[in-house]
Design a protein around this motif. Structure first.
Motif, PDB file in Angstrom:
ATOM      1  N   GLY A  95      -1.827  56.607 -21.775  1.00 18.33           N
ATOM      2  CA  GLY A  95      -1.158  57.537 -22.121  1.00 18.33           C
ATOM      3  C   GLY A  95       0.599  57.025 -22.420  1.00 18.33           C
ATOM      4  O   GLY A  95       1.208  57.776 -23.236  1.00 18.33           O
ATOM      5  N   THR A  96       0.815  55.616 -22.331  1.00 19.11           N
ATOM      6  CA  THR A  96       2.229  55.193 -22.461  1.00 19.11           C
ATOM      7  C   THR A  96       1.878  54.503 -24.522  1.00 19.11           C
ATOM      8  O   THR A  96       2.784  54.252 -24.883  1.00 19.11           O
ATOM      9  CB  THR A  96       1.900  54.180 -21.691  1.00 19.11           C
ATOM     10  OG1 THR A  96       1.304  53.145 -21.829  1.00 19.11           O
ATOM     11  CG2 THR A  96       2.234  54.292 -20.453  1.00 19.11           C
ATOM     12  N   THR A 141       3.437  58.820 -21.902  1.00 19.43           N
ATOM     13  CA  THR A 141       3.721  59.581 -20.289  1.00 19.43           C
ATOM     14  C   THR A 141       4.394  57.657 -20.379  1.00 19.43           C
ATOM     15  O   THR A 141       5.287  57.132 -21.058  1.00 19.43           O
ATOM     16  CB  THR A 141       2.187  59.283 -19.484  1.00 19.43           C
ATOM     17  OG1 THR A 141       2.064  57.823 -20.032  1.00 19.43           O
ATOM     18  CG2 THR A 141       1.315  60.021 -20.134  1.00 19.43           C
ATOM     19  N   TYR A 142       5.196  57.498 -18.717  1.00 22.69           N
ATOM     20  CA  TYR A 142       5.760  56.492 -18.473  1.00 22.69           C
ATOM     21  C   TYR A 142       4.830  55.468 -17.340  1.00 22.69           C
ATOM     22  O   TYR A 142       4.378  56.195 -16.815  1.00 22.69           O
ATOM     23  CB  TYR A 142       7.421  57.162 -17.834  1.00 22.69           C
ATOM     24  CG  TYR A 142       6.878  57.748 -16.881  1.00 22.69           C
ATOM     25  CD1 TYR A 142       6.836  57.499 -15.453  1.00 22.69           C
ATOM     26  CD2 TYR A 142       7.203  59.502 -17.025  1.00 22.69           C
ATOM     27  CE1 TYR A 142       6.987  58.708 -14.309  1.00 22.69           C
ATOM     28  CE2 TYR A 142       7.695  60.211 -15.833  1.00 22.69           C
ATOM     29  CZ  TYR A 142       6.833  59.938 -14.879  1.00 22.69           C
ATOM     30  OH  TYR A 142       7.014  60.148 -13.439  1.00 22.69           O
ATOM     31  N   HIS A 172       6.903  52.946 -24.376  1.00 24.12           N
ATOM     32  CA  HIS A 172       6.248  52.881 -25.605  1.00 24.12           C
ATOM     33  C   HIS A 172       5.653  51.990 -25.539  1.00 24.12           C
ATOM     34  O   HIS A 172       5.943  50.729 -25.728  1.00 24.12           O
ATOM     35  CB  HIS A 172       6.611  53.393 -27.156  1.00 24.12           C
ATOM     36  CG  HIS A 172       5.202  53.624 -27.252  1.00 24.12           C
ATOM     37  ND1 HIS A 172       4.633  53.404 -27.994  1.00 24.12           N
ATOM     38  CD2 HIS A 172       4.629  54.699 -28.096  1.00 24.12           C
ATOM     39  CE1 HIS A 172       2.853  53.162 -28.996  1.00 24.12           C
ATOM     40  NE2 HIS A 172       3.632  54.973 -28.374  1.00 24.12           N
ATOM     41  N   ARG A 173       4.102  51.761 -25.322  1.00 29.88           N
ATOM     42  CA  ARG A 173       3.774  51.167 -25.260  1.00 29.88           C
ATOM     43  C   ARG A 173       3.444  49.763 -26.214  1.00 29.88           C
ATOM     44  O   ARG A 173       3.731  48.411 -25.914  1.00 29.88           O
ATOM     45  CB  ARG A 173       2.147  50.915 -24.477  1.00 29.88           C
ATOM     46  CG  ARG A 173       1.465  49.843 -24.077  1.00 29.88           C
ATOM     47  CD  ARG A 173       1.217  49.097 -22.854  1.00 29.88           C
ATOM     48  NE  ARG A 173       0.915  47.973 -22.364  1.00 29.88           N
ATOM     49  CZ  ARG A 173       0.786  47.482 -21.531  1.00 29.88           C
ATOM     50  NH1 ARG A 173       1.490  47.207 -20.789  1.00 29.88           N
ATOM     51  NH2 ARG A 173      -0.252  46.747 -21.230  1.00 29.88           N
ATOM     52  N   SER A 174       3.578  50.241 -27.032  1.00 25.71           N
ATOM     53  CA  SER A 174       4.335  48.989 -28.444  1.00 25.71           C
ATOM     54  C   SER A 174       5.262  48.082 -28.274  1.00 25.71           C
ATOM     55  O   SER A 174       5.967  46.899 -29.289  1.00 25.71           O
ATOM     56  CB  SER A 174       3.946  49.921 -29.588  1.00 25.71           C
ATOM     57  OG  SER A 174       4.749  50.753 -29.876  1.00 25.71           O
ATOM     58  N   HIS A 188      12.770  60.880 -15.865  1.00 28.33           N
ATOM     59  CA  HIS A 188      11.817  60.685 -16.593  1.00 28.33           C
ATOM     60  C   HIS A 188      11.175  62.007 -17.030  1.00 28.33           C
ATOM     61  O   HIS A 188      10.442  62.067 -15.617  1.00 28.33           O
ATOM     62  CB  HIS A 188      10.877  59.158 -16.461  1.00 28.33           C
ATOM     63  CG  HIS A 188      11.236  58.564 -16.088  1.00 28.33           C
ATOM     64  ND1 HIS A 188      12.056  58.283 -15.619  1.00 28.33           N
ATOM     65  CD2 HIS A 188      12.050  57.352 -18.094  1.00 28.33           C
ATOM     66  CE1 HIS A 188      12.991  56.578 -16.375  1.00 28.33           C
ATOM     67  NE2 HIS A 188      12.391  56.428 -17.944  1.00 28.33           N
ATOM     68  N   LEU A 189      10.558  62.176 -18.165  1.00 25.35           N
ATOM     69  CA  LEU A 189       9.840  63.566 -18.203  1.00 25.35           C
ATOM     70  C   LEU A 189       8.104  62.956 -18.733  1.00 25.35           C
ATOM     71  O   LEU A 189       7.990  62.098 -19.494  1.00 25.35           O
ATOM     72  CB  LEU A 189       9.716  64.469 -19.740  1.00 25.35           C
ATOM     73  CG  LEU A 189      11.183  65.112 -19.276  1.00 25.35           C
ATOM     74  CD1 LEU A 189      11.661  66.205 -20.330  1.00 25.35           C
ATOM     75  CD2 LEU A 189      11.119  65.866 -18.026  1.00 25.35           C
ATOM     76  N   SER A 190       7.107  63.673 -18.776  1.00 25.14           N
ATOM     77  CA  SER A 190       5.835  62.658 -18.736  1.00 25.14           C
ATOM     78  C   SER A 190       5.048  63.708 -19.337  1.00 25.14           C
ATOM     79  O   SER A 190       4.658  64.381 -18.850  1.00 25.14           O
ATOM     80  CB  SER A 190       4.587  62.837 -17.089  1.00 25.14           C
ATOM     81  OG  SER A 190       3.322  62.572 -17.529  1.00 25.14           O
TER      82      SER A 190
END
Length: 771
Positions: free
Chosen positions: A37-38, A44-45, A73-75, A86-88
Motif C-alpha cells: 500500500g505504500t 499507507t505508511y 511513497h515507496r517510489s 500520519h493518516l493511513s
C-alpha cells in the motif's frame, strides 16, 4: 464545494481493553508486509505505531503530491525526516506533525525539492526495514535511524558516525498541494524548558482547519548547542530559549554525535503542552529503546493473532496479515492520559475514567467493512468506539459524525454515516447510551435550519421532494441514495430509543433512493427540480454539467451509483424488473468496457468492467448476486477480486486503503463472507480464499472456517455446514457467528447453481426476504 479524497501503560481504559482480548488462535499468523500500500495509490505508511495509537512515527518522503497523502511513497528516493502523526490510506493529506531530521554536514533549514535532495535536508536512504511497532533505515549521512512507539509517545534511536552531527526539529513541515492558498500555520512556538525538555506546538489549517498539536521532547544526550530559527529562517540571538511565529525550527548540535546513540522520546497532545508532558511522563523513567520496541511487538503479536489462516499461497497469507494490520490502525487515539481531548464543539472535553476519545473516523469508507470487522473480532474495542461516537455526536454542532480529525469536523464526503456504526452496534447487541445521541441525529434528519457542511446539502429538498435535484445541488444522485441509507440506520436508532413516529418517518424516507433510479432504463440518473431526467443519458459520465467539479455522483458514475443501495436490495431488484433483469444488469456492470471520462477522479480505480473495486460506493456489488439466487456468480467474482486486486507488493492495494476499509474488504472476503448492510447484522457468503481460518472471539470463543482442499482451481461453494449441520442459506447472522463454532465450505471447480437459489435461502435485506 464538497471535498473529495484524494504496550499501553497500566491503568488506562485502552490497557483494560487490551487485557480483555481473547487468546490468539493456535495457527501461527504470517508476518505483515508494512510496505503493501505504500506504492501505487494505497497511501499507507511504513512507520511505527500501535493498534489505534495516537502516535504514528514514520518517514516522510514528500508532501506536495496526491501520491503522498500519507507523507510517504515507496517510489521516492529520499527521506525528509520522521514525523509523529500520519493518516493511513486517505485520499486527502494532513498531519505529519513534529518532524525530526537527524543528519550531518552543513545545516539546511529547508528540505529542498524531491528532484534534488542535495539542495536541502533531504537524504537518500538504504536498508529500509519495517515491522509492526518498529522501523529502521540508513540515511546517506551515515545515520542509522530507528523508530518505535507507545500509545502516546514516539521513540527514536539515531546512531551517528563519529564526528559532529545535528538534529533539526521542523514545525513548518506539513502536507501541501496546489489547492493550498497561503501559509497553513498561523501560530507555532518552540521552547527549551529548564529541565532540558523541548516543547512546542502549532495550529494548522490544512484539511482539519485550525487543529492544534503540542509536543514534549526529551533527549538522552544534552546537545553542545541549540539554536532556534524564526519565520525568515533567521537564527535567534545566542542563548535564546524560545521562538514563536509560523515557520519555527530548532537545531540541536553535537560535537561528537557518534559518541553514543542519541535517543529521543516525544509525547504529543491535541490539547496543550501540559498534556504532552503528562503523556510522556509514564515513559520518561528510562532510555531503554529495546524495551519499548519489544513491548510494541508484543502488543501487535497479540492483536494480529486474532485472525490466522492456513492454505492459500505464501503471498496471500502475507496479504491477509498485512490487511489485518492496516485494519487496526484507525480510528486513532485522541484523548490524553488525563482524559482531555478537543471536542467538536471547540471546547476541551473530558472522557470518563474508563473511556477514550478517538480521531480519524473515515466514516464514508469504514462503516462498510472496517468497523463491522471490529464488532466481530474486537467487540470490546468496538464498545469504546461506539461510546465515543455517541459522545462526539452529542457535542458536534453538526450532529452525526462525518470525517472528524483532531477535534475538527472536516465534513468530507457526503451523508452523515456516523449513524451507521451506531445502528450496527445496536443491532448486534452492543450496550450503549444510544438515547444520548438521538437528539443530535434527529436534528440532522429533520431540522433543516441546523448548520450544514457540504456533506449534507440539500436535506430540505430531499425531504420535500424525495430526492436532491441535480440542478440545485452537486452530487445529487449519490446524496439521495446515501441520505436514504443514513435514514435507514437512523430509523433503527429511533425505534431503539422509543421515538416511534420518527422511526416510521425515517423508514419511509429511506425509500427515497427510488427517485433517482430510472427503472425504465435501469440506471441511477440525475433528476432535475421539475422532475425530468437528464437526457441524453450516459452512465459513463460523472454529471450533466460542463463544469468539471459539478458532478451528479460522488466518486462514481452512473454505473457504479446504480448499485449503491445496501438496505433495500429486494426493492431495487423489483424496481429494476425482477431477478433476471437485475442479474443481467450485474453481469453488464462487470462486463462493460472499462472506460471513464477525462474528468474522472483517480479514486475510481480497480475496474472490472465498470465495477470499481478501488473505491467504496459499490464494493458490496459482487455480493448482490446472492439476492437474485445466483451466489455462484458472487463466488467467482469475489475470488477474482481477492487474487487480482491485492498483492504482496507496494502497489498491492488497488486504491486508497481509506483507514483500513480496502483491507477489511479483503479480510471478510478471504474468510468467506461480507456485511452487505452492516445494520442488517448478517453476512453474505462469498468464496473463502484459505483452507482454514481461526478467529478469536469474545469470551474465549473461536470461530473456525474450513474449506478443505481449497485452491485457485476451486472458487465455487458446493455446500456449507455450520457446526456439523447442513446449511442451505447463502448467508449467516452475526448472532450465530459470535457464538463460535465451525463454518465449513465444500469447495468445487464448478458452480452449484442450486446452492442458495431458493428464495427462502437468500439473504434478508431491509428486514425482508424475497417474496
Amino acid at each position: 464545494m464538497n471535498l473529495s479524497r484524494r504496550q499501553l501503560f497500566a491503568g488506562t481504559a485502552l490497557g483494560t481493553v487490551a487485557a480483555a482480548l481473547p487468546p490468539a488462535p493456535a495457527i501461527a499468523p504470517a508476518t505483515p508486509n508494512l510496505f503493501i500500500g505504500t506504492g501505487g495509490d494505497g497511501h499507507t505508511y511504513p512507520g511505527a505505531t500501535l493498534p489505534f495509537g495516537m502516535v504514528q512515527l514514520s518517514p516522510d518522503t514528500d508532501v506536495e503530491r496526491w501520491d503522498t497523502c500519507s507523507g510517504y511513497h515507496r517510489s521516492d528516493t529520499s527521506i525528509m525526516g520522521f514525523s509523529h502523526t500520519h493518516l493511513s490510506g486517505t485520499g486527502i493529506g494532513d498531519m505529519l506533525d513534529v518532524l525530526v531530521v537527524p543528519t550531518r554536514g552543513p545545516l539546511h533549514l529547508l528540505p529542498g525539492p524531491l528532484a534534488d535532495p542535495d539542495a536541502g535536508y533531504r537524504q537518500r536512504f538504504s536498508a529500509e526495514h519495517a515491522e509492526p511497532g518498529y522501523y529502521r533505515v540508513t540515511l546517506e549521512s551515515g545515520v542509522q535511524a530507528e523508530l518505535t512507539v507507545t500509545e502516546r509517545t514516539g521513540w527514536h534511536r539515531h546512531s551517528f558516525p563519529k564526528g559532529p552531527g545535528h538534529i533539526l526539529i521542523d514545525l513548518s513541515h506539513m502536507i501541501r498541494d496546489k489547492s493550498d492558498q497561503g501559509w497553513l500555520v498561523d501560530d507555532a512556538h518552540l521552547a527549551l524548558d529548564a529541565d532540558g525538555t523541548l516543547t512546542g506546538g502549532r495550529r494548522v489549517f490544512r484539511w482539519a482547519k485550525g487543529r492544534r498539536i503540542f509536543f514534549a521532547m526529551q533527549f538522552s544526550r544534552k546537545p553542545d548547542r541549540i539554536a532556534f530559527y524564526g519565520d525568515e529562517d533567521a537564527e535567534q540571538p545566542a542563548g535564546a530559549e524560545r521562538v514563536a511565529g509560523k515557520r519555527v525550527k530548532a537545531a540541536l548540535f553535537y560535537d561528537d554525535a557518534g559518541a553514543a546513540p542519541i535517543l529521543i522520546r516525544c509525547g504529543i497532545s491535541a490539547v496543550d503542552v501540559a498534556g504532552a508532558r503528562a503523556n510522556l511522563a509514564p515513559h520518561a523513567t528510562h532510555w531503554n529503546f529495546d524495551r519499548v520496541r519489544n513491548a510494541a511487538a508484543a502488543r501487535w503479536n497479540a492483536a494480529l493473532g486474532g485472525i490466522a489462516v492456513e492454505g492459500g499461497t505464501p503471498d496471500q497469507r502475507v496479504v491477509m496479515a498485512s490487511a489485518f494490520y492496516h485494519a487496526l490502525l484507525a480510528p486513532t487515539l485522541l484523548s490524553d492520559v488525563d482524559g482531555r481531548y478537543p471536542g467538536l464543539d471547540g471546547k476541551i472535553q473530558q472522557v470518563p475514567a474508563d473511556a477514550a476519545a478517538y480521531s480519524s473516523y473515515s466514516l464514508w469508507d469504514v462503516y462498510r467493512a472496517q468497523l463491522p470487522l471490529l464488532t466481530l473480532v474486537a467487540p470490546e474495542r468496538s464498545k469504546h468506539f461506539v461510546d465515543d461516537l455517541i459522545r462526539q455526536t452529542a457535542q458536534s454542532p453538526f450532529g452525526p459524525l462525518v470525517w472528524p480529525l483532531q477535534g475538527k469536523e472536516t465534513g468530507t464526503m457526503i451523508g452523515w454515516h456516523g449513524v451507521v456504526p451506531l445502528a450496527e452496534a445496536q443491532a448486534k447487541g452492543i450496550s450503549a447510551d444510544y438515547a444520548a445521541a438521538w437528539p443530535a441525529i434527529r436534528r440532522r434528519s429533520f431540522d433543516f435550519s441546523a448548520p450544514d457542511k457540504d456533506n449534507s446539502l440539500g436535506r430540505d429538498l430531499y425531504d420535500a421532494k424525495g430526492y436532491v435535484p441535480a440542478d440545485k445541488v452537486f452530487e445529487s444522485v449519490s446524496r439521495t441514495q446515501e441520505y436514504a441509507y443514513d435514514d435507514w440506520a437512523s430509523s433503527h436508532l429511533a425505534r431503539a430509543v422509543g421515538a416511534g413516529e420518527d422511526a416510521e418517518r425515517l423508514r419511509r424516507r429511506s425509500g427515497n433512493w427510488r427517485n433517482v433510479i430510472d427503472g425504465k432504463i435501469g440506471f441511477a440518473r440525475p433528476r432535475f427540480d421539475d422532475g425530468s431526467w437528464w437526457q441524453p443519458y450516459d452512465p459513463i459520465q460523472l454529471g450533466h454539467m460542463p463544469k468539471p467539479w459539478w458532478r451528479d455522483y460522488t466518486e462514481a458514475n452512473g454505473w457504479q451509483a446504480t448499485f449503491l443501495n445496501q438496505h433495500d436490495v429486494y426493492g431495487l431488484i423489483a424496481h429494476m424488473g425482477g431477478d433476471a433483469a437485475f442479474e443481467a444488469k450485474l453481469d453488464a456492470l462487470f462486463d462493460a468496457p472499462s472506460t471513464l471520462p477525462a474528468n474522472a477522479p483517480p479514486d475510481i480505480a480497480g475496474l472490472v468492467g465498470q465495477y470499481a473495486h478501488g473505491n467504496e460506493p459499490d464494493q458490496h456489488a459482487p455480493y448482490l448476486y446472492a439476492f437474485t439466487g445466483a451466489p455462484w456468480k458472487t463466488q467467482a467474482m469475489v475470488r477474482r477480486l481477492c487474487t487480482e486486486m491485492y498483492q504482496n507488493a507496494p502497489k498491492g492495494i488497488i486504491g486508497n486503503d481509506d483507514c483500513g476499509q480496502m483491507s477489511a474488504w479483503f479480510i471478510f472476503s478471504a474468510l468467506g463472507f461480507y456485511p452487505v448492510d452492516p445494520v442488517e447484522a448478517v453476512y453474505v457468503f462469498g468464496s473463502p480464499l484459505f483452507a482454514r481460518a481461526s478467529i478469536a472471539l469474545a469470551q474465549g470463543r473461536t470461530l473456525t472456517i474450513e474449506a478443505p482442499g481449497n485452491s485457485a482451481a476451486t472458487p465455487y461453494v458446493h455446500a456449507v455446514s455450520w457446526n456439523g449441520r447442513p446449511w442451505s442459506k447463502s448467508w449467516i447472522s452475526h448472532a450465530d457467528l459470535v457464538r463460535g463454532g465451525t463454518l465449513r465450505f465444500t469447495m468445487s471447480a464448478k458452480p452449484n447453481p442450486a446452492f442458495g437459489r431458493a428464495p427462502k435461502d437468500r439473504p434478508p435485506s431491509g428486514g425482508k426476504f424475497p417474496a
